[in-house]
Scaffold this active site. Structure first.
Site, PDB file in Angstrom:
ATOM      1  N   ASP A   1      -6.975  -1.671  -7.636  1.00 44.67           N
ATOM      2  CA  ASP A   1      -7.581  -2.223  -6.236  1.00 44.67           C
ATOM      3  C   ASP A   1      -7.935  -3.718  -6.586  1.00 44.67           C
ATOM      4  OD1 ASP A   1      -8.424  -1.095  -3.478  1.00 44.67           O
ATOM      5  OD2 ASP A   1      -9.828  -2.824  -4.171  1.00 44.67           O
TER       6      ASP A   1
ATOM      7  N   ARG B   1      -1.581   5.854   0.167  1.00 44.47           N
ATOM      8  CA  ARG B   1      -2.191   6.022   1.372  1.00 44.47           C
ATOM      9  C   ARG B   1      -1.229   7.053   2.008  1.00 44.47           C
ATOM     10  NH1 ARG B   1      -3.538   0.441   4.352  1.00 44.47           N
ATOM     11  NH2 ARG B   1      -5.828   0.614   4.173  1.00 44.47           N
TER      12      ARG B   1
ATOM     13  N   TYR C   1     -16.170  -9.890  -0.450  1.00 44.91           N
ATOM     14  CA  TYR C   1     -16.735  -8.831  -0.845  1.00 44.91           C
ATOM     15  C   TYR C   1     -17.890  -8.972  -1.799  1.00 44.91           C
ATOM     16  CZ  TYR C   1     -12.861  -6.039   1.049  1.00 44.91           C
ATOM     17  OH  TYR C   1     -11.734  -5.477   2.287  1.00 44.91           O
TER      18      TYR C   1
ATOM     19  N   ARG D   1       0.663  -1.067   0.020  1.00 42.08           N
ATOM     20  CA  ARG D   1       0.087   0.100  -0.259  1.00 42.08           C
ATOM     21  C   ARG D   1       0.653   1.230   0.010  1.00 42.08           C
ATOM     22  NH1 ARG D   1      -5.222  -1.456   1.422  1.00 42.08           N
ATOM     23  NH2 ARG D   1      -5.834   0.202   0.207  1.00 42.08           N
TER      24      ARG D   1
ATOM     25  N   ARG E   1      -5.017  12.763  -6.289  1.00 37.63           N
ATOM     26  CA  ARG E   1      -6.405  12.301  -5.944  1.00 37.63           C
ATOM     27  C   ARG E   1      -7.412  13.203  -6.089  1.00 37.63           C
ATOM     28  NH1 ARG E   1     -10.823  11.225  -3.931  1.00 37.63           N
ATOM     29  NH2 ARG E   1     -11.178   9.662  -2.280  1.00 37.63           N
TER      30      ARG E   1
HETATM   31  O1  CP3 Z   1      -0.220  -1.168  -2.584  1.00 33.57           O
HETATM   32  C1  CP3 Z   1      -0.569  -0.281  -3.370  1.00 33.57           C
HETATM   33  O2  CP3 Z   1      -0.165   0.944  -3.086  1.00 33.57           O
HETATM   34  C2  CP3 Z   1      -1.412  -0.175  -4.682  1.00 33.57           C
HETATM   35  C3  CP3 Z   1      -2.662   0.151  -4.652  1.00 33.57           C
HETATM   36  C4  CP3 Z   1      -3.694  -0.719  -3.793  1.00 33.57           C
HETATM   37  C5  CP3 Z   1      -4.792  -0.290  -3.333  1.00 33.57           C
HETATM   38  N1  CP3 Z   1      -5.720  -1.186  -2.772  1.00 33.57           N
HETATM   39  C6  CP3 Z   1      -5.418   1.212  -3.442  1.00 33.57           C
HETATM   40  C7  CP3 Z   1      -6.563   1.706  -2.595  1.00 33.57           C
HETATM   41  C8  CP3 Z   1      -3.707  -2.000  -3.711  1.00 33.57           C
HETATM   42  C9  CP3 Z   1      -2.585  -2.951  -3.778  1.00 33.57           C
HETATM   43  C10 CP3 Z   1      -4.731  -2.416  -2.880  1.00 33.57           C
HETATM   44  C11 CP3 Z   1      -5.304  -3.788  -2.409  1.00 33.57           C
HETATM   45  C12 CP3 Z   1      -6.392  -3.893  -1.406  1.00 33.57           C
HETATM   46  N2  CP3 Z   1      -7.751  -3.391  -1.855  1.00 33.57           N
HETATM   47  C13 CP3 Z   1      -6.531  -4.922  -0.703  1.00 33.57           C
HETATM   48  C14 CP3 Z   1      -5.627  -5.847  -0.310  1.00 33.57           C
HETATM   49  C15 CP3 Z   1      -4.478  -5.433   0.583  1.00 33.57           C
HETATM   50  C16 CP3 Z   1      -4.902  -5.205   2.230  1.00 33.57           C
HETATM   51  O3  CP3 Z   1      -4.802  -3.953   2.564  1.00 33.57           O
HETATM   52  O4  CP3 Z   1      -5.390  -6.213   2.775  1.00 33.57           O
HETATM   53  C17 CP3 Z   1      -8.097  -4.655   0.075  1.00 33.57           C
HETATM   54  C18 CP3 Z   1      -8.563  -5.708   1.083  1.00 33.57           C
HETATM   55  C19 CP3 Z   1      -8.613  -3.704  -0.636  1.00 33.57           C
HETATM   56  C20 CP3 Z   1     -10.269  -3.269  -0.596  1.00 33.57           C
HETATM   57  C21 CP3 Z   1     -10.055  -2.002  -0.231  1.00 33.57           C
HETATM   58  N3  CP3 Z   1      -9.720  -0.814  -1.066  1.00 33.57           N
HETATM   59  C22 CP3 Z   1     -10.525  -1.208   1.007  1.00 33.57           C
HETATM   60  C23 CP3 Z   1     -10.957  -1.862   2.143  1.00 33.57           C
HETATM   61  C24 CP3 Z   1     -10.538   0.350   0.800  1.00 33.57           C
HETATM   62  C25 CP3 Z   1     -10.818   1.159   1.893  1.00 33.57           C
HETATM   63  C26 CP3 Z   1      -9.701   1.382   3.074  1.00 33.57           C
HETATM   64  C27 CP3 Z   1      -8.209   1.614   2.527  1.00 33.57           C
HETATM   65  O5  CP3 Z   1      -7.682   0.636   2.285  1.00 33.57           O
HETATM   66  O6  CP3 Z   1      -8.059   2.787   2.364  1.00 33.57           O
HETATM   67  C28 CP3 Z   1      -9.994   0.406  -0.316  1.00 33.57           C
HETATM   68  C29 CP3 Z   1      -9.572   1.923  -0.894  1.00 33.57           C
HETATM   69  C30 CP3 Z   1      -8.210   1.922  -1.414  1.00 33.57           C
HETATM   70  N4  CP3 Z   1      -7.634   1.111  -2.335  1.00 33.57           N
HETATM   71  C31 CP3 Z   1      -7.671   3.248  -1.387  1.00 33.57           C
HETATM   72  C32 CP3 Z   1      -6.515   3.232  -2.189  1.00 33.57           C
HETATM   73  C33 CP3 Z   1      -5.436   4.230  -2.193  1.00 33.57           C
HETATM   74  C34 CP3 Z   1      -8.050   4.340  -0.632  1.00 33.57           C
HETATM   75  C35 CP3 Z   1      -9.091   5.095  -1.129  1.00 33.57           C
HETATM   76  C36 CP3 Z   1      -8.974   6.729  -1.504  1.00 33.57           C
HETATM   77  O7  CP3 Z   1      -7.940   7.171  -2.151  1.00 33.57           O
HETATM   78  O8  CP3 Z   1     -10.007   7.217  -1.342  1.00 33.57           O
END
Ligand code: CP3
Length: 339
Positions: A76, A30, A153, A26, A39
């Site tokens: 994602d 983040r 999901y 991540r 963003r």
């Molecule tokens: O690793 C990286 O930096 C690449 C990008 C990436 C995202 N999601 C971007 C994202 C990756 C590899 C993921 C994987 C992901 N997404 C997982 C598996 C990894 C883990 O953390 O267990 C899961 C379970 C998700 C599902 C998901 N996406 C959730 C639960 C959420 C909300 C909470 C959070 O994690 O921020 C997301 C949103 C998400 N995915 C964001 C980003 C940058 C935040 C959204 C935003 O910018 O508003």
């Protein structure tokens, strides 16, 4: 194209390295203010993920700013259900929500498994752009959710502490569950192969909810599908990261993957014994990065000493938390690089 820094790939393949490679899960999205600027311009997470130019830009930011040894494509795991005809929304402060979920066998039949490369062309285009712009500086990691985590999901429709609706399906409708897991697996294989064809140098399978299953259920409903993916992907190394599944380490160690990700609950020495023939990745508690530079260095060095230099990729035990100071992440990365 030849990579200038191929430490991560060599470590993944079990080849000798002169220093330990490091990246953080991540890392894209983040923590960086540079990310938040892009963003804001995109308006929403989904717009950003669907714009190959902006997705490429935020993919490369951590390479430039943090100095990591790999990029991970900004996307994602939930783009797979969307391509299968279950679109998601990303709700501020809440996370992903699916207006439509899978409840019955009919719902499973209605899921799309065709033209996956077309539905996910925006990810594929972003990968091609990143490869061009990285120009071989570091490898690019592609990824997908593991079938069980995607299943969670699709059934639950949102995040959950227990995913009890999804688990209920496993216990009450095992055959229907298997049909859905198989569809997800087939699509995931097509999708990962398309990422690799576009330039991904390694792929990681995120089984984020692995830890909620019993060992028996993990063997029955998670392992067989991850195995199919590992067996199908011969083009690049594959990393399996099953968060919380300490009980399945031995079984995961026998899969056809090259790297196994560990979280911070998993003892390093015990993991080396349980998984003797693969590269390990992990496993610093992301909360260590809330500490002082001294504490970060001390904890990181202890971890590096325990893993050893070969067959190892330094990382956190899960994604970096959003409120982590990027300087502290940099301290972690620099500690690994100068170890
Ligand atoms: O690793 C990286 O930096 C690449 C990008 C990436 C995202 N999601 C971007 C994202 C990756 C590899 C993921 C994987 C992901 N997404 C997982 C598996 C990894 C883990 O953390 O267990 C899961 C379970 C998700 C599902 C998901 N996406 C959730 C639960 C959420 C909300 C909470 C959070 O994690 O921020 C997301 C949103 C998400 N995915 C964001 C980003 C940058 C935040 C959204 C935003 O910018 O508003």
């Amino acid at each position: 194209m030849n990579l200038k820094n191929d430490l991560l790939l060599r470590a993944a393949k079990g080849e000798e390295v002169e220093r330990i490679p490091v990246w953080t899960m991540r890392q894209a999205g983040r923590i960086l203010k540079e990310y938040r600027e892009v963003r804001a311009k995109a308006g929403s997470f989904i717009n950003l993920a669907k714009s190959p130019e902006m997705a490429a830009e935020v993919t490369i930011q951590p390479v430039d700013i943090l100095g990591v040894d790999a990029a991970i494509i900004f996307s994602d795991i939930l783009v797979v259900p969307e391509a299968m005809n279950l679109p998601y929304e990303m709700v501020e402060k809440k996370g992903p929500v699916f207006p439509k979920t899978v409840k019955t066998e009919t719902d499973i039949h209605a899921l799309n498994t065709e033209d996956i490369e077309h539905h996910l062309a925006y990810v594929i285009d972003a990968i091609k752009l990143v490869k061009k712009e990285l120009n071989g500086r570091v490898p690019l990691i592609g990824f997908a959710g593991a079938p069980f985590t995607i299943f969670c999901y699709m059934i639950e429709g949102k995040g959950s502490k227990t995913f009890s609706l999804a688990k209920k399906m496993l216990y009450t409708e095992p055959e229907i569950s298997r049909a859905l897991l198989q569809k997800i697996t087939d699509v995931t294989i097509t999708y990962l192969k398309a990422q690799i064809a576009a330039g991904a140098d390694l792929v990681q399978i995120f089984d984020s909810w692995a830890g909620i299953l019993s060992p028996e259920q993990y063997s029955a409903f998670a392992i067989p599908y991850i195995k199919q993916i590992c067996d199908a992907i011969q083009e690049t190394p594959v990393t399996v990261f099953a968060k919380g599944a300490y009980f399945a380490r031995e079984e995961i160690g026998q899969l056809g993957c090259q790297v196994v990700g560990l979280d911070w609950n998993m003892s390093i020495s015990e993991s080396r014994k349980l998984i003797p023939n693969k590269t390990l990745q992990g496993n610093l508690d992301p909360c260590v990065l809330y500490g002082s530079f001294n504490e970060i260095e001390r904890n990181t060095k202890a971890m590096l000493t325990a893993f050893g230099k070969q067959r190892y990729i330094a990382n956190l035990g899960h994604g970096v938390y959003p409120d982590t100071n990027p300087d502290n992440v940099k301290c972690f990365i620099d500690t690994v690089k100068s170890f």
